[in-house]
Motif scaffolding. Structure first.
Motif, PDB file in Angstrom:
ATOM      1  N   ARG A 113       2.824  14.945   9.158  1.00  0.00           N
ATOM      2  CA  ARG A 113       1.905  15.989   8.678  1.00  0.00           C
ATOM      3  C   ARG A 113       0.896  15.398   7.703  1.00  0.00           C
ATOM      4  O   ARG A 113      -0.286  15.730   7.750  1.00  0.00           O
ATOM      5  CB  ARG A 113       2.691  17.109   8.017  1.00  0.00           C
ATOM      6  N   TRP A 114       1.335  14.519   6.838  1.00  0.00           N
ATOM      7  CA  TRP A 114       0.428  13.927   5.856  1.00  0.00           C
ATOM      8  C   TRP A 114      -0.570  12.980   6.506  1.00  0.00           C
ATOM      9  O   TRP A 114      -1.714  12.882   6.072  1.00  0.00           O
ATOM     10  CB  TRP A 114       1.238  13.224   4.776  1.00  0.00           C
ATOM     11  N   ARG A 115      -0.133  12.285   7.557  1.00  0.00           N
ATOM     12  CA  ARG A 115      -1.045  11.412   8.299  1.00  0.00           C
ATOM     13  C   ARG A 115      -2.194  12.226   8.895  1.00  0.00           C
ATOM     14  O   ARG A 115      -3.360  11.830   8.831  1.00  0.00           O
ATOM     15  CB  ARG A 115      -0.276  10.690   9.409  1.00  0.00           C
ATOM     16  N   ARG A 116      -1.854  13.375   9.480  1.00  0.00           N
ATOM     17  CA  ARG A 116      -2.885  14.226  10.070  1.00  0.00           C
ATOM     18  C   ARG A 116      -3.815  14.774   8.992  1.00  0.00           C
ATOM     19  O   ARG A 116      -5.027  14.875   9.202  1.00  0.00           O
ATOM     20  CB  ARG A 116      -2.236  15.347  10.879  1.00  0.00           C
ATOM     21  N   ALA A 117      -3.265  15.092   7.817  1.00  0.00           N
ATOM     22  CA  ALA A 117      -4.109  15.588   6.721  1.00  0.00           C
ATOM     23  C   ALA A 117      -5.034  14.503   6.187  1.00  0.00           C
ATOM     24  O   ALA A 117      -6.147  14.793   5.740  1.00  0.00           O
ATOM     25  CB  ALA A 117      -3.226  16.116   5.593  1.00  0.00           C
ATOM     26  N   ALA A 118      -4.595  13.250   6.251  1.00  0.00           N
ATOM     27  CA  ALA A 118      -5.383  12.142   5.698  1.00  0.00           C
ATOM     28  C   ALA A 118      -6.530  11.726   6.605  1.00  0.00           C
ATOM     29  O   ALA A 118      -7.491  11.085   6.145  1.00  0.00           O
ATOM     30  CB  ALA A 118      -4.470  10.937   5.447  1.00  0.00           C
ATOM     31  N   ASP A 120      -8.948   9.714   8.564  1.00  0.00           N
ATOM     32  CA  ASP A 120      -9.254   8.286   8.643  1.00  0.00           C
ATOM     33  C   ASP A 120      -8.921   7.520   7.364  1.00  0.00           C
ATOM     34  O   ASP A 120      -9.074   6.296   7.323  1.00  0.00           O
ATOM     35  CB  ASP A 120     -10.737   8.077   8.959  1.00  0.00           C
ATOM     36  N   ALA A 121      -8.490   8.217   6.319  1.00  0.00           N
ATOM     37  CA  ALA A 121      -8.142   7.532   5.071  1.00  0.00           C
ATOM     38  C   ALA A 121      -6.862   6.718   5.251  1.00  0.00           C
ATOM     39  O   ALA A 121      -6.010   7.051   6.083  1.00  0.00           O
ATOM     40  CB  ALA A 121      -7.953   8.540   3.942  1.00  0.00           C
ATOM     41  N   GLU A 122      -6.728   5.653   4.482  1.00  0.00           N
ATOM     42  CA  GLU A 122      -5.517   4.831   4.541  1.00  0.00           C
ATOM     43  C   GLU A 122      -4.317   5.606   4.016  1.00  0.00           C
ATOM     44  O   GLU A 122      -4.403   6.265   2.983  1.00  0.00           O
ATOM     45  CB  GLU A 122      -5.688   3.555   3.712  1.00  0.00           C
ATOM     46  N   LEU A 123      -3.210   5.502   4.725  1.00  0.00           N
ATOM     47  CA  LEU A 123      -1.962   6.105   4.271  1.00  0.00           C
ATOM     48  C   LEU A 123      -1.095   4.995   3.694  1.00  0.00           C
ATOM     49  O   LEU A 123      -0.778   4.019   4.385  1.00  0.00           O
ATOM     50  CB  LEU A 123      -1.257   6.791   5.438  1.00  0.00           C
ATOM     51  N   VAL A 124      -0.725   5.158   2.435  1.00  0.00           N
ATOM     52  CA  VAL A 124       0.064   4.154   1.713  1.00  0.00           C
ATOM     53  C   VAL A 124       1.416   4.767   1.363  1.00  0.00           C
ATOM     54  O   VAL A 124       1.480   5.887   0.857  1.00  0.00           O
ATOM     55  CB  VAL A 124      -0.665   3.714   0.423  1.00  0.00           C
ATOM     56  N   PHE A 125       2.487   4.039   1.617  1.00  0.00           N
ATOM     57  CA  PHE A 125       3.837   4.499   1.277  1.00  0.00           C
ATOM     58  C   PHE A 125       4.248   3.846  -0.036  1.00  0.00           C
ATOM     59  O   PHE A 125       4.223   2.620  -0.174  1.00  0.00           O
ATOM     60  CB  PHE A 125       4.826   4.120   2.378  1.00  0.00           C
ATOM     61  N   HIS A 126       4.613   4.669  -1.009  1.00  0.00           N
ATOM     62  CA  HIS A 126       4.876   4.137  -2.352  1.00  0.00           C
ATOM     63  C   HIS A 126       6.335   3.701  -2.525  1.00  0.00           C
ATOM     64  O   HIS A 126       7.048   3.461  -1.547  1.00  0.00           O
ATOM     65  CB  HIS A 126       4.437   5.130  -3.426  1.00  0.00           C
ATOM     66  N   ARG A 127       6.748   3.586  -3.777  1.00  0.00           N
ATOM     67  CA  ARG A 127       8.042   2.973  -4.074  1.00  0.00           C
ATOM     68  C   ARG A 127       9.241   3.855  -3.746  1.00  0.00           C
ATOM     69  O   ARG A 127      10.372   3.500  -4.087  1.00  0.00           O
ATOM     70  CB  ARG A 127       8.082   2.519  -5.534  1.00  0.00           C
ATOM     71  N   ALA A 128       9.026   4.950  -3.048  1.00  0.00           N
ATOM     72  CA  ALA A 128      10.167   5.643  -2.444  1.00  0.00           C
ATOM     73  C   ALA A 128      10.938   4.675  -1.556  1.00  0.00           C
ATOM     74  O   ALA A 128      12.150   4.816  -1.370  1.00  0.00           O
ATOM     75  CB  ALA A 128       9.692   6.840  -1.616  1.00  0.00           C
ATOM     76  N   ILE A 129      10.245   3.668  -1.046  1.00  0.00           N
ATOM     77  CA  ILE A 129      10.914   2.673  -0.201  1.00  0.00           C
ATOM     78  C   ILE A 129      12.004   1.931  -0.964  1.00  0.00           C
ATOM     79  O   ILE A 129      12.985   1.467  -0.374  1.00  0.00           O
ATOM     80  CB  ILE A 129       9.895   1.670   0.390  1.00  0.00           C
ATOM     81  N   ASP A 130      11.872   1.847  -2.282  1.00  0.00           N
ATOM     82  CA  ASP A 130      12.853   1.124  -3.081  1.00  0.00           C
ATOM     83  C   ASP A 130      14.117   1.940  -3.334  1.00  0.00           C
ATOM     84  O   ASP A 130      15.081   1.430  -3.918  1.00  0.00           O
ATOM     85  CB  ASP A 130      12.222   0.685  -4.410  1.00  0.00           C
ATOM     86  N   ALA A 131      14.120   3.190  -2.889  1.00  0.00           N
ATOM     87  CA  ALA A 131      15.330   4.007  -2.961  1.00  0.00           C
ATOM     88  C   ALA A 131      16.171   3.877  -1.692  1.00  0.00           C
ATOM     89  O   ALA A 131      17.222   4.512  -1.579  1.00  0.00           O
ATOM     90  CB  ALA A 131      14.957   5.469  -3.196  1.00  0.00           C
ATOM     91  N   VAL A 147       1.247   4.441   8.678  1.00  0.00           N
ATOM     92  CA  VAL A 147       1.137   3.852   7.335  1.00  0.00           C
ATOM     93  C   VAL A 147       0.488   2.478   7.450  1.00  0.00           C
ATOM     94  O   VAL A 147       0.798   1.703   8.351  1.00  0.00           O
ATOM     95  CB  VAL A 147       2.534   3.736   6.686  1.00  0.00           C
ATOM     96  N   ARG A 148      -0.416   2.187   6.520  1.00  0.00           N
ATOM     97  CA  ARG A 148      -1.134   0.907   6.566  1.00  0.00           C
ATOM     98  C   ARG A 148      -0.742  -0.044   5.438  1.00  0.00           C
ATOM     99  O   ARG A 148      -0.981  -1.248   5.528  1.00  0.00           O
ATOM    100  CB  ARG A 148      -2.640   1.149   6.503  1.00  0.00           C
ATOM    101  N   ARG A 149      -0.171   0.509   4.377  1.00  0.00           N
ATOM    102  CA  ARG A 149       0.190  -0.343   3.245  1.00  0.00           C
ATOM    103  C   ARG A 149       1.442   0.218   2.581  1.00  0.00           C
ATOM    104  O   ARG A 149       1.660   1.433   2.573  1.00  0.00           O
ATOM    105  CB  ARG A 149      -0.968  -0.406   2.236  1.00  0.00           C
ATOM    106  N   ARG A 176       1.483  -6.031  10.565  1.00  0.00           N
ATOM    107  CA  ARG A 176       1.156  -4.667  10.981  1.00  0.00           C
ATOM    108  C   ARG A 176       0.993  -3.727   9.801  1.00  0.00           C
ATOM    109  O   ARG A 176       0.361  -2.668   9.911  1.00  0.00           O
ATOM    110  CB  ARG A 176       2.239  -4.138  11.916  1.00  0.00           C
ATOM    111  N   LEU A 177       1.597  -4.094   8.685  1.00  0.00           N
ATOM    112  CA  LEU A 177       1.475  -3.365   7.423  1.00  0.00           C
ATOM    113  C   LEU A 177       1.084  -4.349   6.339  1.00  0.00           C
ATOM    114  O   LEU A 177       1.528  -5.504   6.353  1.00  0.00           O
ATOM    115  CB  LEU A 177       2.821  -2.755   7.001  1.00  0.00           C
ATOM    116  N   GLN A 178       0.284  -3.904   5.400  1.00  0.00           N
ATOM    117  CA  GLN A 178       0.081  -4.694   4.192  1.00  0.00           C
ATOM    118  C   GLN A 178       1.255  -4.437   3.257  1.00  0.00           C
ATOM    119  O   GLN A 178       1.640  -3.288   3.042  1.00  0.00           O
ATOM    120  CB  GLN A 178      -1.217  -4.283   3.498  1.00  0.00           C
ATOM    121  N   ILE A 179       1.823  -5.493   2.713  1.00  0.00           N
ATOM    122  CA  ILE A 179       2.913  -5.367   1.747  1.00  0.00           C
ATOM    123  C   ILE A 179       2.367  -5.700   0.373  1.00  0.00           C
ATOM    124  O   ILE A 179       1.800  -6.779   0.155  1.00  0.00           O
ATOM    125  CB  ILE A 179       4.088  -6.306   2.094  1.00  0.00           C
ATOM    126  N   MET A 180       2.527  -4.768  -0.558  1.00  0.00           N
ATOM    127  CA  MET A 180       2.005  -4.926  -1.910  1.00  0.00           C
ATOM    128  C   MET A 180       3.163  -4.951  -2.896  1.00  0.00           C
ATOM    129  O   MET A 180       3.987  -4.025  -2.921  1.00  0.00           O
ATOM    130  CB  MET A 180       1.045  -3.782  -2.235  1.00  0.00           C
TER     131      MET A 180
END
Length: 243
Positions: A113-118, A120-131, A147-149, A176-180
């Protein structure tokens, strides 16, 4: 090989101007960073930071409705979607989000749903990944969701201690993803973090403002943080020396 980028977390236009003048490539805009880890900023703040940036791709806006964990109700998912649409309408080049299910997986329905709302803007996944116990295990889901980053500390309090997990993320992403790398980053950590193969470095570069005027019984703790130009300048030199 693409040069690594430096992203600075800021909470307003003053911080953004300092960050860009000192050599940052991009800012992540949020509010209540120190108290909550970051929440959705106001529309006026988004406008002011975009004006300071001069280009949409230089601003990623955090869209997070509350502090705490990343398991959201349908109402919260809808609120985030509306905020994303508004932030993108105002011109932001990227939005930063994250959602998990109660059993610790990526919330694919929320991300879709958030991808569709965004748009053409970049979709970035934050530090929820660290959970998540094994961050690299969700790379395929993130790619599938557009997700792009990804921002990660490698599940450590400080990114420098999460290098093994960051290397695993880089390997699984395969470009395929930028890792920051972000989370407790100090300038002296940057060289070792870049050696993990990450695409960008993220830090807040904050220092106390020195303003300790009383905030009264209802204004929270006294004092606030500001973006430190010297820290940004040193971080930019370390990041761009590799590029």
């Amino acid at each position: 090989m693409t040069a690594a980028a430096l992203e600075i977390a800021v909470d307003g236009p003053a911080g953004a101007r300092i960050a860009f003048a000192a050599g940052a490539d991009r800012v992540e805009l949020c509010q209540a960073l120190a108290a909550t880890g970051g929440l959705t900023p106001s529309a006026a703040t988004v406008d002011a930071v975009l004006a300071a940036a001069g280009a949409p791709e230089r601003v990623a806006v955090l869209v997070r409705p509350r502090g705490g964990g990343f398991v959201y109700t349908p109402e919260e998912v809808a609120l985030v979607a509306d905020d994303i649409a508004e932030v993108v309408r105002r011109g932001a080049g990227g939005v930063v989000v994250g959602a998990l299910t109660s059993d610790g997986a990526v919330d694919l329905r929320a991300l879709d749903r958030w991808r569709r709302a965004a748009g053409d803007a970049e979709l970035v996944f934050h530090r929820a990944i660290d959970a998540i116990a094994e961050p690299a295990s969700i790379v395929e889901d993130l790619v599938a969701c557009g997700v792009r980053r990804v921002l990660s500390s490698g599940r450590a309090a400080r990114s420098i201690d999460g290098r093994a997990a960051l290397r695993a993320l880089v390997a699984e992403a395969g470009g395929r993803l930028q890792i920051m790398a972000g989370g407790g980053v100090r300038v002296e950590d940057i060289e070792a973090l870049l050696a993990c193969g990450v695409d960008a470095i993220h830090l807040s570069a904050r220092q106390p403002s020195g303003d300790d005027a009383p905030s009264g019984p209802g204004g929270g703790v006294p004092g606030f943080d500001v973006t430190d130009a010297d820290i940004v300048r040193s971080a930019a030199a370390a990041v761009h020396a590799r590029g």
